[in-house]
Design an enzyme around this catalytic site. Structure first.
Site, PDB file in Angstrom:
ATOM      1  N   CYS A 105     -38.741 -44.646  -5.901  1.00  0.00           N
ATOM      2  CA  CYS A 105     -37.277 -43.996  -5.661  1.00  0.00           C
ATOM      3  C   CYS A 105     -36.361 -43.408  -6.897  1.00  0.00           C
ATOM      4  CB  CYS A 105     -36.014 -44.979  -5.267  1.00  0.00           C
ATOM      5  SG  CYS A 105     -34.157 -44.297  -5.360  1.00  0.00           S
ATOM      6  N   ASP A 152     -34.395 -40.422   5.740  1.00  0.00           N
ATOM      7  CA  ASP A 152     -33.778 -40.823   4.061  1.00  0.00           C
ATOM      8  C   ASP A 152     -32.664 -40.555   3.840  1.00  0.00           C
ATOM      9  OD1 ASP A 152     -33.812 -41.674   1.753  1.00  0.00           O
ATOM     10  OD2 ASP A 152     -35.735 -41.651   0.960  1.00  0.00           O
ATOM     11  N   HIS A 192     -35.355 -44.617   3.530  1.00  0.00           N
ATOM     12  CA  HIS A 192     -35.691 -44.702   2.127  1.00  0.00           C
ATOM     13  C   HIS A 192     -36.334 -46.090   1.965  1.00  0.00           C
ATOM     14  CE1 HIS A 192     -34.489 -44.100  -1.912  1.00  0.00           C
ATOM     15  NE2 HIS A 192     -34.355 -45.471  -1.661  1.00  0.00           N
TER      16      HIS A 192
END
Lengths: 128, 360
Positions: free
Chosen positions: B151, B305, B334
């Protein structure tokens, strides 16, 4: 002959929860994905922060009147210390050169780094 | 009575017995659940190799006799603790990689202290990551390192890679890494510069509290927490489910605060300016154009996600300058992309395979 299995209430409950979660998230996202929601949310946040700022300033004035350091003063000193620490770390790094940073770790350095991937992993890979 | 009727009654009896047994177990284990402490996470043996303020660098103890030549450095997102990489024994990406012969290092973050409110992208990408890479090189004696960023950790790794063109980066793996920040769904909407006064937030708060960050995440799936609690109450008899749930719950609860200056810069440069996507980002006086990146790159993204949606992650491979580049699109969200049963079965084996042939 096909047998009907008896109903499973636990599975039905799980399915119900999943559906409920999906529906609530979907509806909430539609509401929260609007411009008016963004404006409202940020307006509330702005007011909350303004109150916090005013309280902090009033407290700072009182502390200054008593000749006491404010939170801001303490943070500034800590920032200077952090800056000194950072500079020391850079000096230490440049003095270290290529010397090990920690005692040699037998668990890692003692092991050969000669491992090869399984043959099947190489199939279809371009030569590197 | 026919055979079918007898079988049907047996099955019904077994089902009822099972339900009663589970109901009893639920009662007993609910008490244990309520009275036990937080989940024990991050148990794979490790040493802290380096630490300074918010920065922590861990070295995990290798678990096989022969290692791949190239060490792996994992970079955690700045909003969360890195134990999601090492959640539980048997559910740990770190443990998985160790058992397959990788020498694993992880960059974790402590909550920034008030005096770290001035941290910026420069600190993370021109100081913390390069320092850790140097430490890894010194400890292992290897000239190059593979980096895996998750991320925002992926964003930081990309900026590092783009600004250290001759750096010792062997491979780069980006997990659910947003590139086009105009496609970030609700986050883009809530960050609208007409309404979101990031200067006020950064100036007033200094370090933005974890609750502020956690609310931003939780609001995007408001029913998720309660649905999770309902699921675990039904599954209370299932020790594995409860253990896993509690580990994830702890991870979510331990969301980190963010340095105000860092929030200001990421909001203005990445979200409003979308400069990672447009190639205009400059960090520490260096151009952070993704086209500068020539190292082999793997992007692993999740189909569902909600934090880094597909449209936000998609442009990466088109923008980097690498010849050896690949994207893997997997089912999941995610977090389930990197941890939990989906990750174990889907993502980790693909990651290991890609990395193994490039780590010799």
């Amino acid at each position: 002959m096909a047998k009907d299995s008896p109903p499973d209430p636990a599975a039905a409950f799980r399915e119900l929860v999943t559906q409920w979660e999906r529906n609530i998230n979907s509806v909430a996202n539609q509401v929260m994905g609007t411009e008016s929601f963004s404006r409202l949310m940020q307006e509330m946040q702005r007011m909350q922060l303004a109150v916090q700022q005013a309280t902090s300033e009033a407290m700072g004035r009182r502390l200054a009147a008593m000749n006491m350091p404010t939170r801001e003063d303490v943070i500034r000193v800590a920032e200077k210390l952090a800056d000194v620490e950072r500079r020391l770390a850079h000096i230490e790094a440049s003095l270290d050169g290529s010397a090990p940073v920690a005692p040699p770790d037998a668990s890692s350095s003692g092991r050969p780094r000669t491992r090869q991937p399984p043959v099947e992993y190489l199939q279809g890979e371009k030569p590197r | 009575m026919t055979n079918a009727q007898v079988d049907g009654e047996d099955a019904l009896g077994a089902r009822v017995r099972g339900m009663v047994e589970r109901a009893i177990q639920r009662g007993v284990k609910s008490f244990q659940y309520a009275t036990s402490g937080p989940a024990k996470v991050g148990l794979t043996p490790k040493t802290t190799l380096y630490g300074r303020g918010t920065l922590q660098l861990y070295h995990y103890k290798p678990q096989v006799d022969e290692l791949y030549r190239v060490p792996v450095l994992m970079v955690m997102a700045t909003t969360n603790k890195a134990f999601v990489f090492d959640l539980l024994p048997g559910q740990s990406m770190v443990e998985f990689l160790l058992k397959r012969g990788f020498d694993v290092f992880v960059i974790d973050w402590n909550a920034p202290a008030p005096e770290e409110r001035g941290l910026t992208l420069e600190d993370y990408t021109q100081d913390f990551i390069p320092t850790c890479i140097d430490k890894v090189r010194q400890v292992t004696g290897q000239p190059d390192v593979s980096v895996i960023g998750y991320c925002m950790g992926g964003v930081l790794s990309l900026i590092y890679a783009a600004t250290h063109v001759d750096g010792p980066l062997r491979n780069l793996v980006c997990l659910t890494t947003p590139i086009d920040w105009k496609q970030m769904g609700l986050t883009t909407m809530w960050n609208d510069p007409r309404y979101f006064d990031v200067d006020q937030v950064a100036d007033t708060l200094g370090v933005v509290p974890a609750d502020f960050i956690r609310q931003m995440f939780e609001m995007q799936k408001p029913a998720q927490k309660l649905a999770g609690q309902l699921r675990v109450s039904e599954q209370m008899w299932n020790d594995d489910f409860v253990r896993s749930y509690r580990a994830f719950e702890r991870w979510g609860d331990e969301t980190l605060p963010l340095a105000g200056e860092y929030l200001r810069q990421t909001t203005k440069e990445l979200s409003w300016g979308n400069k990672l996507f447009t190639g205009e980002l400059v960090v520490g006086g260096r151009e952070a154009k993704l086209a500068n990146i020539k190292a082999p790159i793997l992007s692993i993204v999740a189909e569902h996600d909600h934090l880094a949606p597909r449209d936000a992650t998609k442009p990466l491979l088109d923008l980097v300058g690498s010849n050896d580049k690949e994207e893997i699109l997997l089912k999941g969200g995610h977090v389930s992309l990197i941890a939990g049963p989906n990750a174990i079965g889907r993502m980790w084996p693909r990651l290991e395979r890609w990395l193994a042939v490039r780590s010799i």
